[in-house]
Design a protein around this motif. Structure first.
Motif, PDB file in Angstrom:
ATOM      1  N   UNK A   1       0.837  -1.198   0.000  1.00  0.00           N
ATOM      2  CA  UNK A   1       0.000   0.000   0.000  1.00  0.00           C
ATOM      3  C   UNK A   1       0.872   1.247   0.000  1.00  0.00           C
ATOM      4  N   UNK A   2       0.205   2.397  -0.121  1.00  0.00           N
ATOM      5  CA  UNK A   2       0.951   3.652  -0.060  1.00  0.00           C
ATOM      6  C   UNK A   2       1.288   4.036   1.373  1.00  0.00           C
TER       7      UNK A   2
ATOM      8  N   UNK B   1       0.410   4.741  -5.022  1.00  0.00           N
ATOM      9  CA  UNK B   1      -0.512   3.684  -4.602  1.00  0.00           C
ATOM     10  C   UNK B   1      -1.404   3.238  -5.757  1.00  0.00           C
ATOM     11  N   UNK B   2      -1.726   1.955  -5.740  1.00  0.00           N
ATOM     12  CA  UNK B   2      -2.701   1.402  -6.694  1.00  0.00           C
ATOM     13  C   UNK B   2      -4.130   1.563  -6.166  1.00  0.00           C
ATOM     14  N   UNK B   3      -4.243   1.941  -4.881  1.00  0.00           N
ATOM     15  CA  UNK B   3      -5.543   1.904  -4.201  1.00  0.00           C
ATOM     16  C   UNK B   3      -6.617   2.702  -4.910  1.00  0.00           C
ATOM     17  N   UNK B   4      -6.296   3.946  -5.264  1.00  0.00           N
ATOM     18  CA  UNK B   4      -7.340   4.869  -5.696  1.00  0.00           C
ATOM     19  C   UNK B   4      -7.568   4.772  -7.206  1.00  0.00           C
TER      20      UNK B   4
ATOM     21  N   UNK C   1      -1.371  -2.490  -2.160  1.00  0.00           N
ATOM     22  CA  UNK C   1      -0.233  -2.432  -3.077  1.00  0.00           C
ATOM     23  C   UNK C   1       0.114  -0.976  -3.375  1.00  0.00           C
ATOM     24  N   UNK C   2       1.377  -0.669  -3.196  1.00  0.00           N
ATOM     25  CA  UNK C   2       1.881   0.672  -3.478  1.00  0.00           C
ATOM     26  C   UNK C   2       3.387   0.608  -3.646  1.00  0.00           C
TER      27      UNK C   2
ATOM     28  N   UNK D   1       1.517 -12.639  -5.566  1.00  0.00           N
ATOM     29  CA  UNK D   1       0.410 -12.611  -6.544  1.00  0.00           C
ATOM     30  C   UNK D   1      -0.182 -11.213  -6.708  1.00  0.00           C
ATOM     31  N   UNK D   2      -0.229 -10.465  -5.620  1.00  0.00           N
ATOM     32  CA  UNK D   2      -0.766  -9.100  -5.696  1.00  0.00           C
ATOM     33  C   UNK D   2       0.142  -8.227  -6.580  1.00  0.00           C
ATOM     34  N   UNK D   3       1.431  -8.471  -6.519  1.00  0.00           N
ATOM     35  CA  UNK D   3       2.340  -7.691  -7.370  1.00  0.00           C
ATOM     36  C   UNK D   3       2.113  -7.996  -8.853  1.00  0.00           C
TER      37      UNK D   3
END
Ligand code: PLP
Length: 405
Positions: free
Chosen positions: A106-107, A241-244, A253-254, A280-282
């Motif tokens: 995450x960020x 961050x990938x979140x938003x 993930x960030x 896997x998240x990457x």
């Protein structure tokens, strides 16, 4: 014979310095209210109730099927580091290589890792207030001196007061945290403001954390980046961050991007803290960056509709005023007139009463770091990322009816 002691020892003293993200507390109050059978309109949490684009989820499933499930390099899988270097560098007009990237869960972890890497106990760190509460929490927790800076209210939204920031700088000031496209105010800098900030950073030899969480959640115009200014790349750590952008808040993930010697230290902290981000998240993140960008554009279009509904609804309420933000997914109206109409002088009591009377749940200025001396305005934050257009209209119509009753 030793007498048994039944009370366990106390917890570490440093925990008294640790803050929290207060939006989660507002969320708990809203959940409790809903559990009693009440309708809640969730404007409190910056989460996204839109699905992650399917090709991203498929990439993760494929990675698991291919047994890409082991530990991986603490700085992240090589293709994701390369893709992040290209993508983040291209938007900012700077050249990054994989050696400038440390993938994170995450960020948010970039905030504490930045401070651990550059701040000594007793160092002063400038940070925005109102601003993301984790800045203040982590500066305090790690033994720094948290020095908040504020904003100027203008008809076009909040602006930084760069001269006021400069007045807070002392020989002990080590770093500044800068969140363009800000949470909670949606404040953003124009080119002149970023130039002035860059000049200040260089003259006072500061480190910069550029929290770019919302840099690509943008409805019009372009985001200005401090790191694009001469001399800033060597002293800026970017929070990505990938979140938003990809509606991936729960994936965690960030990345941190910055000078290699800082990234190496942040990677060493990764080794100590979590070994690596879920592999896997990457792979899913790689698909997000390198795959079809149309779903991300659709997400943005949905958020824009919500922004328009939220601004329209809020501005129709007597005693609430806000500019239309061009980025992020928050509206931060001044609400003192509405509070007065209902007989409140405390914005938190006003928010609680609004929840109970209308089901509309929102955060207030006090959830976003300590107030500055002399601060008088009363503000509330309405996040529109977790609530659809129909509910935005319905909720804000109820709020209007209550305020104006
Ligand atoms: N920075 C800001 C300003 C935010 O608002 C958030 C989340 O709301 C983050 C960082 C961290 O987000 P994440 O850890 O999901 O990347």
């Amino acid at each position: 014979m030793v007498t048994p002691i039944h009370t366990p020892p106390p917890l570490a003293q440093r925990l008294s310095q640790l803050g929290t993200e207060n939006a989660f507390a507002v969320s708990a109050a809203a959940t409790a209210w809903a559990a009693q059978g009440n309708r809640v309109y969730p404007f409190h949490l910056g989460d996204i109730n839109l699905p992650t684009p399917p090709h991203i989820a498929e990439a993760m499933a494929r990675a698991i099927a291919d047994s890409k499930t082991g530990y991986c390099a603490p700085a992240g899988i090589a293709p994701l580091r390369a893709a992040l270097a290209d993508d983040v560098g291209a938007l900012r007009g700077v050249r990054f290589g994989p050696e400038h990237v440390a993938v994170q869960t995450g960020g948010k972890p970039v905030i504490t890792k930045f401070l651990q890497a550059v701040m000594n106990p007793g160092d002063e760190v400038l940070y925005p207030s109102p601003g993301f509460p984790i800045y203040e929490s982590q500066i305090d927790y790690l033994g720094g001196v948290a020095v908040p800076y504020g904003f100027l209210e203008t008809p076009r939204g909040m602006r930084l007061d760069v001269a006021a920031i400069e007045a807070k700088i002392t020989p002990r000031t080590r770093a500044i945290i800068y969140n363009n496209c800000e949470n909670p105010t949606a404040a953003e800098s124009d080119a002149r403001e970023v130039d002035a900030l860059a000049d200040l950073v260089l003259r006072h030899n500061l480190w910069v954390l550029a929290d770019d969480a919302y840099a690509e959640v943008r409805y019009s115009g372009n985001t200005e980046f401090l790191i694009s200014r001469p001399g800033l790349k060597e002293r800026t750590i970017t929070l990505y961050t990938f979140s938003k952008k990809y509606a991936m808040t729960g994936w965690r993930l960030g990345a941190a991007l910055g000078p290699q010697r800082v990234i190496e230290r942040i990677t060493q902290i990764n080794v100590n803290d979590e070994s690596c981000t879920s592999q896997p998240v990457q792979w899913a993140g790689l698909a997000a960056l390198t795959g079809d960008q149309a779903p991300a554009r659709h997400l943005l279009a949905a958020l824009r509709e919500r922004r328009d509904a939220a601004v329209q609804g809020l501005c129709s309420i007597e005693g609430m005023n806000t500019a239309t933000p061009a980025s992020a997914f928050y509206v931060f109206p001044e609400v003192s007139g509405a509070m007065r109409k209902r007989g409140f002088d405390n914005v938190n009591a006003f928010a609680t009463a609004a929840l109970h009377a209308t089901g509309v749940s929102f955060c207030t200025r006090d959830h976003f770091n300590r107030r500055l001396p002399g601060e008088t305005g009363q503000f509330a934050r309405f996040a529109y990322s977790g609530i659809g257009v129909a509910d935005i209209r319905d909720g804000l119509a109820r709020l209007k009816a209550w305020v104006e009753a």
